[in-house]
Design a protein around this motif. Structure first.
Motif, PDB file in Angstrom:
ATOM      1  N   ASN B  34       0.697  -1.154   0.039  1.00  0.00           N
ATOM      2  CA  ASN B  34       0.165   0.140   0.126  1.00  0.00           C
ATOM      3  C   ASN B  34       0.485   1.030   0.231  1.00  0.00           C
ATOM      4  O   ASN B  34       1.837   1.377   0.428  1.00  0.00           O
ATOM      5  CB  ASN B  34      -0.894   0.363   1.338  1.00  0.00           C
ATOM      6  CG  ASN B  34      -2.004  -1.199   1.070  1.00  0.00           C
ATOM      7  OD1 ASN B  34      -2.913  -1.484   0.642  1.00  0.00           O
ATOM      8  ND2 ASN B  34      -1.206  -1.524   2.337  1.00  0.00           N
ATOM      9  N   SER B  35       0.511   2.147  -0.474  1.00  0.00           N
ATOM     10  CA  SER B  35       1.149   3.034  -0.274  1.00  0.00           C
ATOM     11  C   SER B  35       0.322   4.610  -0.445  1.00  0.00           C
ATOM     12  O   SER B  35      -0.443   4.626  -1.022  1.00  0.00           O
ATOM     13  CB  SER B  35       2.153   3.789  -1.939  1.00  0.00           C
ATOM     14  OG  SER B  35       1.826   3.948  -3.722  1.00  0.00           O
ATOM     15  N   VAL B  36       1.102   5.936   0.188  1.00  0.00           N
ATOM     16  CA  VAL B  36       0.765   7.031   0.335  1.00  0.00           C
ATOM     17  C   VAL B  36       1.186   8.192   0.230  1.00  0.00           C
ATOM     18  O   VAL B  36       2.838   8.074   0.344  1.00  0.00           O
ATOM     19  CB  VAL B  36      -0.523   7.176   1.804  1.00  0.00           C
ATOM     20  CG1 VAL B  36      -1.792   6.314   1.896  1.00  0.00           C
ATOM     21  CG2 VAL B  36       0.578   7.000   2.800  1.00  0.00           C
ATOM     22  N   GLU B  37       1.086   9.173  -0.460  1.00  0.00           N
ATOM     23  CA  GLU B  37       2.184  10.033  -0.202  1.00  0.00           C
ATOM     24  C   GLU B  37       2.803  11.533   0.452  1.00  0.00           C
ATOM     25  O   GLU B  37       2.679  12.740   0.111  1.00  0.00           O
ATOM     26  CB  GLU B  37       1.651  10.296  -1.799  1.00  0.00           C
ATOM     27  CG  GLU B  37       2.029   9.822  -2.751  1.00  0.00           C
ATOM     28  CD  GLU B  37       1.731   9.373  -4.746  1.00  0.00           C
ATOM     29  OE1 GLU B  37       1.504  11.221  -4.977  1.00  0.00           O
ATOM     30  OE2 GLU B  37       1.669   8.726  -5.058  1.00  0.00           O
ATOM     31  N   ASP B  38       1.415  11.372   1.697  1.00  0.00           N
ATOM     32  CA  ASP B  38       1.735  12.288   1.912  1.00  0.00           C
ATOM     33  C   ASP B  38       1.654  11.949   3.779  1.00  0.00           C
ATOM     34  O   ASP B  38       0.791  10.974   3.983  1.00  0.00           O
ATOM     35  CB  ASP B  38       1.305  13.686   2.281  1.00  0.00           C
ATOM     36  CG  ASP B  38      -0.145  13.855   2.139  1.00  0.00           C
ATOM     37  OD1 ASP B  38      -0.596  13.590   3.347  1.00  0.00           O
ATOM     38  OD2 ASP B  38      -0.924  13.750   1.184  1.00  0.00           O
ATOM     39  N   GLY B  39       2.505  12.416   4.595  1.00  0.00           N
ATOM     40  CA  GLY B  39       2.113  12.258   5.930  1.00  0.00           C
ATOM     41  C   GLY B  39       0.742  12.432   6.927  1.00  0.00           C
ATOM     42  O   GLY B  39       0.507  11.761   8.078  1.00  0.00           O
ATOM     43  N   GLU B  40      -0.006  13.211   6.294  1.00  0.00           N
ATOM     44  CA  GLU B  40      -0.932  13.560   6.599  1.00  0.00           C
ATOM     45  C   GLU B  40      -2.100  11.894   6.473  1.00  0.00           C
ATOM     46  O   GLU B  40      -2.716  11.483   7.364  1.00  0.00           O
ATOM     47  CB  GLU B  40      -1.942  14.764   6.561  1.00  0.00           C
ATOM     48  CG  GLU B  40      -1.758  16.026   7.628  1.00  0.00           C
ATOM     49  CD  GLU B  40      -2.517  16.700   7.196  1.00  0.00           C
ATOM     50  OE1 GLU B  40      -3.636  16.935   5.937  1.00  0.00           O
ATOM     51  OE2 GLU B  40      -2.121  17.972   7.512  1.00  0.00           O
ATOM     52  N   GLU B  41      -2.059  11.875   5.150  1.00  0.00           N
ATOM     53  CA  GLU B  41      -2.776  10.952   4.829  1.00  0.00           C
ATOM     54  C   GLU B  41      -1.251   9.094   5.417  1.00  0.00           C
ATOM     55  O   GLU B  41      -2.654   8.547   5.280  1.00  0.00           O
ATOM     56  CB  GLU B  41      -2.377  10.147   3.086  1.00  0.00           C
ATOM     57  CG  GLU B  41      -3.581  10.233   2.441  1.00  0.00           C
ATOM     58  CD  GLU B  41      -3.152   9.709   1.291  1.00  0.00           C
ATOM     59  OE1 GLU B  41      -1.931  10.049   0.518  1.00  0.00           O
ATOM     60  OE2 GLU B  41      -3.710   8.892   0.205  1.00  0.00           O
TER      61      GLU B  41
END
Lengths: 158, 145
Positions: B34-41
């Motif tokens: 799984n991947s997300v692109e910012d710290g909040e996400e």
């Protein structure tokens, strides 16, 4: 040996496991210096520069602590707890090594701040492979923590 | 049968993310990436809030430091002070070799710190090493507890 420059502190009371671990590390030339503590108390004295290790400095931590869970005098979880609850030692990577298959130990270990948790293989060849991979990862791939915001070599050069 | 380990990669650079996926898919361990692109996400994913309400709890997090919205150190601090999330191992994977970034990461409870190599082959090798150690050797707290 000079116990100020130790790559790995191995905390293990089983002579067989000590021999296997040292043999595998030396074979791969992964660790120039390994110090073996045979019980939890000796490990704490070493890390906290106490008793016969009073000459050691907190500025020369080992790059890795390999910590067995079942130990005489002070058990591994207690050693882990003390390392991770003291600002002077909490950054030292600690990998728990155990023959325990207890899910509870695994969760408790990570909760207390263990950097990783490994089950010791029973098979000799697998044990050796495990130590090689482990040494490679923590001493070559991983960036060890630095003290005083500067590596020792840089401090000495000043 | 053991469940397939879930990995969360937090990285805002699509090229780095793509390379990491490629390195992992060619590796010897089957993982769900799984991947997300910012710290909040990242925190939304870990806390299963907002669009990530149905996210599966990861068994390992690979975290870049230089991230939009909330930087990696802030994400790390949030994970390692959460009584439930703190047991998830976090591998810092950052281009930074600054000693203060390394020191701060360990102080906040990073499980390890791997520098992102600039060279393609070395980048692949670094990702494979992370995979080999964490999915091949280490015991992970697989969604238990």
């Amino acid at each position: 040996m000079n116990d100020s420059e130790v790559d790995i502190l191995l905390v293990e009371d089983s002579p067989e496991d000590v021999d296997l671990t040292l043999h595998a590390l030396h074979r791969e030339k992964l660790a120039n210096s390994v110090f073996v503590a045979r019980d939890g108390e000796e490990a704490l004295d070493f890390l906290f520069c106490l008793g016969s290790f009073a000459h050691r400095s907190f500025e020369d931590p080992p790059k890795l602590v390999l910590l067995d869970l079942k130990l005489p005098k002070v058990d591994g979880m207690q050693v882990l707890k003390q390392i991770k609850s003291d600002a002077r030692t909490k950054s030292i990577p600690v990998v728990l090594m155990t023959s325990s298959k207890e899910e509870r130990d695994l969760v408790t270990g990570y909760d207390l701040g263990a950097n990783s948790y490994i089950q010791k293989p029973v098979d000799f060849a697998e044990f050796r492979k495990m130590v090689q991979l482990l040494g490679l990862y923590w001493l070559v791939i991983n960036q060890p923590p630095v003290t005083d915001g500067a590596p020792k070599a840089a401090r000495q050069a000043q | 049968m053991k469940p397939v380990p879930e990995l969360l990669i937090v990285d805002d650079n699509p090229a780095d993310l793509g390379l990491a996926r490629e390195a992992l898919s060619g590796g010897s361990h089957h993982t769900q990436i799984n991947s997300v692109e910012d710290g909040e996400e990242a925190l939304a994913f870990l806390n299963r809030t907002g669009v990530h309400a149905s996210a599966i709890r990861p068994d390992l997090v690979i975290l870049d430091l230089n991230l939009p919205k909330k930087n990696g150190l802030a994400v790390l601090a949030a994970v390692k002070t959460d009584s439930d999330l703190r047991r998830i191992p976090v591998v810092i994977f950052s281009a930074s070799r600054l000693s203060q970034d390394i020191a701060r990461s360990y102080e906040l409870g990073a499980n390890c710190y791997v520098s992102k190599p600039g060279n393609l082959n070395e980048y692949f090798a670094a990702v494979r090493s992370i995979e080999e150690f964490w999915f091949g050797l280490a015991s992970l707290s697989l969604r238990g507890g």
